[in-house]
Design an enzyme around this catalytic site. Structure first.
Site, PDB file in Angstrom:
ATOM      1  N   ASP A   1       0.752  -1.090   0.167  1.00 24.37           N
ATOM      2  CA  ASP A   1      -0.334   0.112   0.030  1.00 24.37           C
ATOM      3  C   ASP A   1       0.914   1.146  -0.130  1.00 24.37           C
ATOM      4  O   ASP A   1       0.335   2.379  -0.397  1.00 24.37           O
ATOM      5  CB  ASP A   1      -0.908  -0.149   1.165  1.00 24.37           C
ATOM      6  CG  ASP A   1      -1.781  -1.323   1.181  1.00 24.37           C
ATOM      7  OD1 ASP A   1      -2.712  -1.227   0.271  1.00 24.37           O
ATOM      8  OD2 ASP A   1      -1.635  -2.153   2.041  1.00 24.37           O
TER       9      ASP A   1
ATOM     10  N   LYS B   1       1.360  -2.527   4.568  1.00 19.16           N
ATOM     11  CA  LYS B   1       0.737  -3.645   3.893  1.00 19.16           C
ATOM     12  C   LYS B   1      -0.665  -4.128   4.811  1.00 19.16           C
ATOM     13  O   LYS B   1      -0.801  -3.537   5.613  1.00 19.16           O
ATOM     14  CB  LYS B   1       1.579  -4.927   3.463  1.00 19.16           C
ATOM     15  CG  LYS B   1       2.575  -4.412   2.373  1.00 19.16           C
ATOM     16  CD  LYS B   1       3.183  -6.033   2.265  1.00 19.16           C
ATOM     17  CE  LYS B   1       2.535  -7.266   1.960  1.00 19.16           C
ATOM     18  NZ  LYS B   1       1.553  -7.050   1.092  1.00 19.16           N
TER      19      LYS B   1
ATOM     20  N   GLU C   1       0.564 -12.668   4.911  1.00 21.51           N
ATOM     21  CA  GLU C   1       1.761 -12.252   4.159  1.00 21.51           C
ATOM     22  C   GLU C   1       3.043 -11.974   4.803  1.00 21.51           C
ATOM     23  O   GLU C   1       4.029 -12.440   4.278  1.00 21.51           O
ATOM     24  CB  GLU C   1       1.325 -10.756   3.586  1.00 21.51           C
ATOM     25  CG  GLU C   1       0.046 -10.898   2.705  1.00 21.51           C
ATOM     26  CD  GLU C   1      -0.467  -9.585   1.975  1.00 21.51           C
ATOM     27  OE1 GLU C   1      -1.261  -9.357   1.112  1.00 21.51           O
ATOM     28  OE2 GLU C   1      -0.099  -8.406   2.703  1.00 21.51           O
TER      29      GLU C   1
ATOM     30  N   LYS D   1       2.610   4.270  -5.100  1.00 19.36           N
ATOM     31  CA  LYS D   1       2.649   3.558  -3.726  1.00 19.36           C
ATOM     32  C   LYS D   1       4.266   4.067  -2.936  1.00 19.36           C
ATOM     33  O   LYS D   1       4.220   3.620  -2.041  1.00 19.36           O
ATOM     34  CB  LYS D   1       2.821   2.280  -3.896  1.00 19.36           C
ATOM     35  CG  LYS D   1       1.712   1.399  -4.734  1.00 19.36           C
ATOM     36  CD  LYS D   1       0.319   1.523  -3.775  1.00 19.36           C
ATOM     37  CE  LYS D   1      -0.847   0.836  -4.269  1.00 19.36           C
ATOM     38  NZ  LYS D   1      -0.708  -0.611  -4.271  1.00 19.36           N
TER      39      LYS D   1
HETATM   40  C1  5RP Z   1      -3.118  -7.033   0.731  1.00 17.90           C
HETATM   41  C2  5RP Z   1      -1.922  -5.993   0.595  1.00 17.90           C
HETATM   42  C3  5RP Z   1      -1.705  -5.639  -0.894  1.00 17.90           C
HETATM   43  O1  5RP Z   1      -0.451  -5.960  -1.162  1.00 17.90           O
HETATM   44  C4  5RP Z   1      -1.704  -4.093  -0.939  1.00 17.90           C
HETATM   45  O2  5RP Z   1      -3.174  -3.742  -0.074  1.00 17.90           O
HETATM   46  C5  5RP Z   1      -1.535  -3.782  -2.246  1.00 17.90           C
HETATM   47  O3  5RP Z   1      -2.897  -3.916  -2.870  1.00 17.90           O
HETATM   48  P1  5RP Z   1      -3.007  -3.618  -4.473  1.00 17.90           P
HETATM   49  O4  5RP Z   1      -2.119  -4.397  -5.236  1.00 17.90           O
HETATM   50  O5  5RP Z   1      -4.318  -4.129  -4.768  1.00 17.90           O
HETATM   51  O6  5RP Z   1      -2.875  -2.355  -4.726  1.00 17.90           O
HETATM   52  O7  5RP Z   1      -1.073  -6.133   1.426  1.00 17.90           O
HETATM   53  O8  5RP Z   1      -3.388  -7.549   2.196  1.00 17.90           O
END
Ligand code: 5RP
Length: 218
Positions: free
Chosen positions: A84, A94, A103, A121
């Site tokens: 994120d 994240k 994760e 990001k």
């Molecule tokens: C899920 C995560 C994702 O890696 C994070 O939210 C990024 O998501 P996206 O690829 O949809 O932008 O940590 O728990």
């Protein structure tokens, strides 16, 4: 180029780090969904995947990629996941998809963490994205009060139960200058399962998709 196209570029670029006959750790989210599509194109040359969520498991299986249990393997060469937010030290927030605990477990086992993101990001200081914290449900009020003491504005994510049967509190308003210390401090609050700061285990390689292609940061 749209944000989703940038995510797809970064995701496909991760294929260059996948070795023949390897087991691949797979994260969760929209960027990872592109990576799973990419992985399906080389599925016959890998042994399989270890998944970080029910969502990714379903997509991996649907595309014919074998999903292995983490407990059944002794080592994992690579983990590929989105974020994120990511800073210049490759530390991340994240958990936007509520999969942070699994994760973090898969990332801990992996030798190399490849983070795939679009350029939006990248941040100088973590915290504009609300920090997800997985909590045992009966502790959510207690944990929220402790977060207020740390200067955060906690918001319980409505209608979300994690794959582990827990809740998510999103901690708003943090300006995280020492991610290592905060990660540890939050983990010390009773009732917290995991927090979404990945500072003790940052990424090793970052692939940043942008309008100019994908930049590799090592
Ligand atoms: C899920 C995560 C994702 O890696 C994070 O939210 C990024 O998501 P996206 O690829 O949809 O932008 O940590 O728990």
């Amino acid at each position: 180029m749209t944000q989703d196209e940038m995510k797809r570029h970064a995701a496909w670029a991760a294929l260059q780090f996948i070795s023949k006959d390897s087991i691949v750790g797979v994260g969760t989210g929209s960027t990872v969904n592109h990576f799973i599509d990419a992985l399906a194109s080389i599925k016959d040359s890998i042994r399989g995947a270890v998944s970080s969520s029910e969502q990714s498991t379903a997509k991996l299986k649907q595309l014919g990629i074998a999903v292995l249990e983490l407990n059944d393997i002794s080592e994992l060469s690579i983990y590929v996941d989105g974020a994120d937010e990511i800073n210049g030290q490759k530390q991340m927030i994240k958990g936007g998809g509520a999969a942070l605990t699994r994760e973090k477990i898969v990332a801990a086992v992996a030798k190399t963490f490849v983070c795939i993101v679009d350029s939006s990001k990248q941040v100088a200081v973590l915290g504009r994205f609300p920090l997800p914290i997985e909590v045992i449900p009966m502790a959510s009020s207690y944990v929220s009060r402790q977060l207020v003491k740390l200067g955060a504005r906690p918001v319980l994510r409505q209608g979300v139960i994690t794959d582990n049967g827990n809740q998510i509190i999103d901690a708003h308003g943090l300006h995280i200058t020492d991610a290592l210390a905060l990660e540890q401090q939050l983990n010390n609050i009773v009732g917290v399962v995991t927090n979404g700061l990945f500072a003790r285990r940052p990424a090793d390689i970052v692939l940043v998709g942008s309008g100019n292609g994908t930049q590799i940061i090592k």
